[in-house]
Design a protein around this motif. Structure first.
Motif, PDB file in Angstrom:
ATOM      1  N   GLY A 114       0.543  -1.245   0.171  1.00 41.52           N
ATOM      2  CA  GLY A 114       0.020  -0.173   0.256  1.00 41.52           C
ATOM      3  C   GLY A 114       0.616   1.242  -0.169  1.00 41.52           C
ATOM      4  O   GLY A 114       0.436   2.251   0.074  1.00 41.52           O
ATOM      5  N   ALA A 115       2.127   1.651   0.094  1.00 38.08           N
ATOM      6  CA  ALA A 115       2.855   2.547   0.026  1.00 38.08           C
ATOM      7  C   ALA A 115       2.433   3.127  -0.818  1.00 38.08           C
ATOM      8  O   ALA A 115       2.210   3.006  -2.610  1.00 38.08           O
ATOM      9  CB  ALA A 115       4.520   1.906  -0.191  1.00 38.08           C
ATOM     10  N   GLY A 116       2.476   4.413  -1.154  1.00 37.44           N
ATOM     11  CA  GLY A 116       2.591   5.614  -1.930  1.00 37.44           C
ATOM     12  C   GLY A 116       4.302   6.318  -2.851  1.00 37.44           C
ATOM     13  O   GLY A 116       4.220   6.074  -4.029  1.00 37.44           O
ATOM     14  N   ALA A 117       5.216   5.837  -2.372  1.00 37.78           N
ATOM     15  CA  ALA A 117       6.218   6.063  -2.609  1.00 37.78           C
ATOM     16  C   ALA A 117       7.174   5.154  -1.473  1.00 37.78           C
ATOM     17  O   ALA A 117       7.310   4.844  -0.726  1.00 37.78           O
ATOM     18  CB  ALA A 117       6.308   7.702  -2.544  1.00 37.78           C
ATOM     19  N   VAL A 118       8.764   5.464  -2.563  1.00 39.65           N
ATOM     20  CA  VAL A 118      10.226   4.384  -1.565  1.00 39.65           C
ATOM     21  C   VAL A 118      10.770   5.549  -1.965  1.00 39.65           C
ATOM     22  O   VAL A 118      11.224   6.529  -2.850  1.00 39.65           O
ATOM     23  CB  VAL A 118      10.382   3.559  -2.066  1.00 39.65           C
ATOM     24  N   GLN A 119      11.741   5.526  -1.012  1.00 39.52           N
ATOM     25  CA  GLN A 119      12.817   6.304  -0.636  1.00 39.52           C
ATOM     26  C   GLN A 119      14.378   5.514  -0.392  1.00 39.52           C
ATOM     27  O   GLN A 119      14.144   4.394   0.086  1.00 39.52           O
ATOM     28  CB  GLN A 119      13.297   7.858   0.553  1.00 39.52           C
ATOM     29  N   ILE A 120      14.862   6.015  -1.705  1.00 37.77           N
ATOM     30  CA  ILE A 120      15.812   4.642  -1.262  1.00 37.77           C
ATOM     31  C   ILE A 120      17.460   5.287  -1.604  1.00 37.77           C
ATOM     32  O   ILE A 120      17.477   6.593  -2.041  1.00 37.77           O
ATOM     33  CB  ILE A 120      16.430   3.714  -2.211  1.00 37.77           C
ATOM     34  N   GLU A 121      18.059   5.070  -0.514  1.00 42.30           N
ATOM     35  CA  GLU A 121      19.588   5.827  -0.447  1.00 42.30           C
ATOM     36  C   GLU A 121      20.756   5.380  -1.153  1.00 42.30           C
ATOM     37  O   GLU A 121      21.148   3.878  -0.942  1.00 42.30           O
ATOM     38  CB  GLU A 121      19.680   6.533   0.868  1.00 42.30           C
ATOM     39  N   ASP A 122      21.710   6.428  -0.888  1.00 45.40           N
ATOM     40  CA  ASP A 122      23.035   5.626  -1.376  1.00 45.40           C
ATOM     41  C   ASP A 122      24.078   5.821  -0.663  1.00 45.40           C
ATOM     42  O   ASP A 122      25.963   5.727  -1.061  1.00 45.40           O
ATOM     43  CB  ASP A 122      23.596   7.118  -2.703  1.00 45.40           C
ATOM     44  N   GLN A 123      23.981   4.828   0.126  1.00 46.12           N
ATOM     45  CA  GLN A 123      24.852   4.442   1.424  1.00 46.12           C
ATOM     46  C   GLN A 123      25.206   2.631   1.102  1.00 46.12           C
ATOM     47  O   GLN A 123      24.469   2.586   0.541  1.00 46.12           O
ATOM     48  CB  GLN A 123      24.468   5.053   2.958  1.00 46.12           C
ATOM     49  N   LEU A 124      25.736   2.544   1.455  1.00 40.47           N
ATOM     50  CA  LEU A 124      26.489   1.631   1.655  1.00 40.47           C
ATOM     51  C   LEU A 124      25.935   0.859   3.526  1.00 40.47           C
ATOM     52  O   LEU A 124      26.342   0.844   4.549  1.00 40.47           O
ATOM     53  CB  LEU A 124      27.683   0.373   1.759  1.00 40.47           C
ATOM     54  N   LEU A 125      25.920  -0.531   3.544  1.00 43.97           N
ATOM     55  CA  LEU A 125      25.335  -0.700   4.925  1.00 43.97           C
ATOM     56  C   LEU A 125      27.054  -1.957   5.260  1.00 43.97           C
ATOM     57  O   LEU A 125      28.322  -1.578   5.200  1.00 43.97           O
ATOM     58  CB  LEU A 125      24.887  -2.602   4.300  1.00 43.97           C
ATOM     59  N   PRO A 126      27.168  -1.668   6.851  1.00 43.80           N
ATOM     60  CA  PRO A 126      25.183  -1.278   7.297  1.00 43.80           C
ATOM     61  C   PRO A 126      25.427   0.637   7.418  1.00 43.80           C
ATOM     62  O   PRO A 126      26.415   1.519   7.543  1.00 43.80           O
ATOM     63  CB  PRO A 126      26.247  -1.709   8.798  1.00 43.80           C
ATOM     64  N   LYS A 127      24.374   0.642   7.086  1.00 40.12           N
ATOM     65  CA  LYS A 127      23.948   2.469   7.697  1.00 40.12           C
ATOM     66  C   LYS A 127      23.859   2.917   8.292  1.00 40.12           C
ATOM     67  O   LYS A 127      23.905   2.480   9.267  1.00 40.12           O
ATOM     68  CB  LYS A 127      22.774   2.121   5.980  1.00 40.12           C
ATOM     69  N   LYS A 128      23.820   4.072   7.986  1.00 43.01           N
ATOM     70  CA  LYS A 128      23.541   5.059   9.679  1.00 43.01           C
ATOM     71  C   LYS A 128      22.467   5.999   9.088  1.00 43.01           C
ATOM     72  O   LYS A 128      22.196   6.759   8.184  1.00 43.01           O
ATOM     73  CB  LYS A 128      25.205   5.797   9.846  1.00 43.01           C
ATOM     74  N   CYS A 129      22.463   6.158  10.179  1.00 44.37           N
ATOM     75  CA  CYS A 129      21.126   7.453   9.796  1.00 44.37           C
ATOM     76  C   CYS A 129      21.652   8.632   8.954  1.00 44.37           C
ATOM     77  O   CYS A 129      23.119   9.123   9.637  1.00 44.37           O
ATOM     78  CB  CYS A 129      20.868   7.897  10.940  1.00 44.37           C
ATOM     79  N   GLY A 130      21.334   9.554   8.253  1.00 38.84           N
ATOM     80  CA  GLY A 130      21.506  10.787   7.868  1.00 38.84           C
ATOM     81  C   GLY A 130      22.421  11.365   8.349  1.00 38.84           C
ATOM     82  O   GLY A 130      23.267  12.364   7.998  1.00 38.84           O
ATOM     83  N   HIS A 131      22.120  11.484   9.557  1.00 37.00           N
ATOM     84  CA  HIS A 131      23.220  12.928  10.566  1.00 37.00           C
ATOM     85  C   HIS A 131      23.859  12.244  10.806  1.00 37.00           C
ATOM     86  O   HIS A 131      24.553  13.043  12.346  1.00 37.00           O
ATOM     87  CB  HIS A 131      21.728  13.918  11.077  1.00 37.00           C
ATOM     88  N   LEU A 132      24.455  11.264  10.775  1.00 34.79           N
ATOM     89  CA  LEU A 132      25.434  10.812  12.137  1.00 34.79           C
ATOM     90  C   LEU A 132      26.831  10.767  11.174  1.00 34.79           C
ATOM     91  O   LEU A 132      26.522  11.598   9.886  1.00 34.79           O
ATOM     92  CB  LEU A 132      25.587   9.637  12.775  1.00 34.79           C
ATOM     93  N   ASN A 133      27.910  10.793  11.645  1.00 34.03           N
ATOM     94  CA  ASN A 133      28.721  10.386  11.069  1.00 34.03           C
ATOM     95  C   ASN A 133      29.521   9.167  10.425  1.00 34.03           C
ATOM     96  O   ASN A 133      29.031   7.944  10.320  1.00 34.03           O
ATOM     97  CB  ASN A 133      30.512  10.865  11.983  1.00 34.03           C
ATOM     98  N   ASP A 134      30.523   8.588   9.479  1.00 32.26           N
ATOM     99  CA  ASP A 134      31.321   8.145   8.909  1.00 32.26           C
ATOM    100  C   ASP A 134      30.557   7.261   8.209  1.00 32.26           C
ATOM    101  O   ASP A 134      30.558   6.525   8.288  1.00 32.26           O
ATOM    102  CB  ASP A 134      31.568   7.328  10.105  1.00 32.26           C
TER     103      ASP A 134
END
Length: 304
Positions: A114-134
């Motif tokens: 039932g999703a209307g939209a999806v967000q995909i990010e360009d990190q590698l695993l293990p990914k982090k919150c976008g506002h953290l370092n490294d």
């Protein structure tokens, strides 16, 4: 109105409803809703769309936001939030749960849920919150391949490509990534962790698709209003974890009070009443669907 009545259900696919929301005037305000109850409350407050945050889902499961959840975990939350609210929801798909085929599987599962939209990010695993370092970035071409795969798999799902490129590649690098993702088929771009209004404005001047701003607390982005983001050229703004943070603080205070005082009376004036809760979830509307259920009478209050 309940999801059990067919006439009360949306007839248009969620992806088309999300797209139409963005085609309207002004900026789409998408507060984070992490379960069915919060989704109902956001809808009652007048919002027309919602955001389902990976950080909020993870935290609700007692897990850190490090890419531990599965597609099925997220689909459970999608079904819950969309069923409760009937609103188009932008869902955090992290890194796509793998490579191209995994991204396609994610798109199919999320759209079916039932999703209307999806967000995909360009990190590698293990990914982090976008506002953290490294944070570790995937090669831009690899991320573009994921976007193209998502585009191929979707029926109506709106695709938002997020770039975390600012930290390692600077603003020029993040903008270059965004343009590549648009070429690969992204409908919109989410530039993560921009740290001043000038960076937001430059992104909007150079990337000519709808843009999403993340107004998370305790991060790198200074506090701005939805109207300020709109003036900078943004079409969407999210508050991904705000509702969960407020609820978690209330939980903390409740349990501390219970442990120290042995009762909840000191906090009753801060609780949603039984009547308010029943109104929020449409309790009596469900009762009325089944003539064998007598309408529940709500007690006036606790006996002293």
């Amino acid at each position: 109105m309940t999801y059990l009545v067919a006439d009360d259900l949306p007839t248009e696919p969620a992806g088309l409803r999300f797209r139409r929301l963005l085609e309207g005037p002004g900026i789409a305000q998408l507060p984070g809703a992490y379960n069915g109850l919060s989704a109902l409350q956001a809808k009652a407050a007048g919002f027309d769309g919602l955001y389902l945050s990976g950080a909020a889902m993870s935290a609700q499961m007692g897990l850190p936001d490090l890419g531990i959840m599965t597609i099925d975990d997220v689909s459970f939350f999608i079904r819950q939030v969309t069923r409760a609210s009937g609103l188009p929801v932008l869902v955090d798909g992290d890194t796509g749960f793998g490579e191209a085929l995994n991204v396609m599987q994610m798109v199919r599962a999320f759209e079916d849920a039932g999703a209307g939209a999806v967000q995909i990010e360009d990190q590698l695993l293990p990914k982090k919150c976008g506002h953290l370092n490294d944070k570790k970035l995937a090669p831009a071409a690899d991320m573009a391949a994921k976007v193209a795969a998502a585009r191929k798999a979707r029926r109506h799902l709106y695709i938002v490509a997020r770039t975390d490129g600012l930290e390692r590649e600077g603003l020029d690098g993040a903008i270059a990534r965004a343009k590549l993702y648009v070429e690969a088929g992204a409908d919109a771009i989410f530039p993560e962790a921009l740290n001043d209004a000038e960076a937001f404005a430059r992104f909007a001047a150079e990337v000519k698709v709808p843009l999403l701003a993340n107004m998370t607390e305790f991060g790198k982005t200074p506090f701005m209003t939805a109207q300020q983001f709109e003036a900078l050229g943004y079409k969407m703004v999210i508050w991904p974890v705000s509702a969960l943070r407020c609820a978690a603080k209330a939980h903390e205070e409740l349990y501390a009070t219970l442990r120290s005082e042995g009762w909840t009376k000191p906090l009753v004036d801060r609780m949603q009443t039984r009547a308010e809760l029943y109104a929020t979830i449409g309790y009596h509307a469900y009762e009325e669907l089944d003539g064998t259920i007598a309408r529940s009478l709500i007690p006036n209050g606790n006996p002293e």
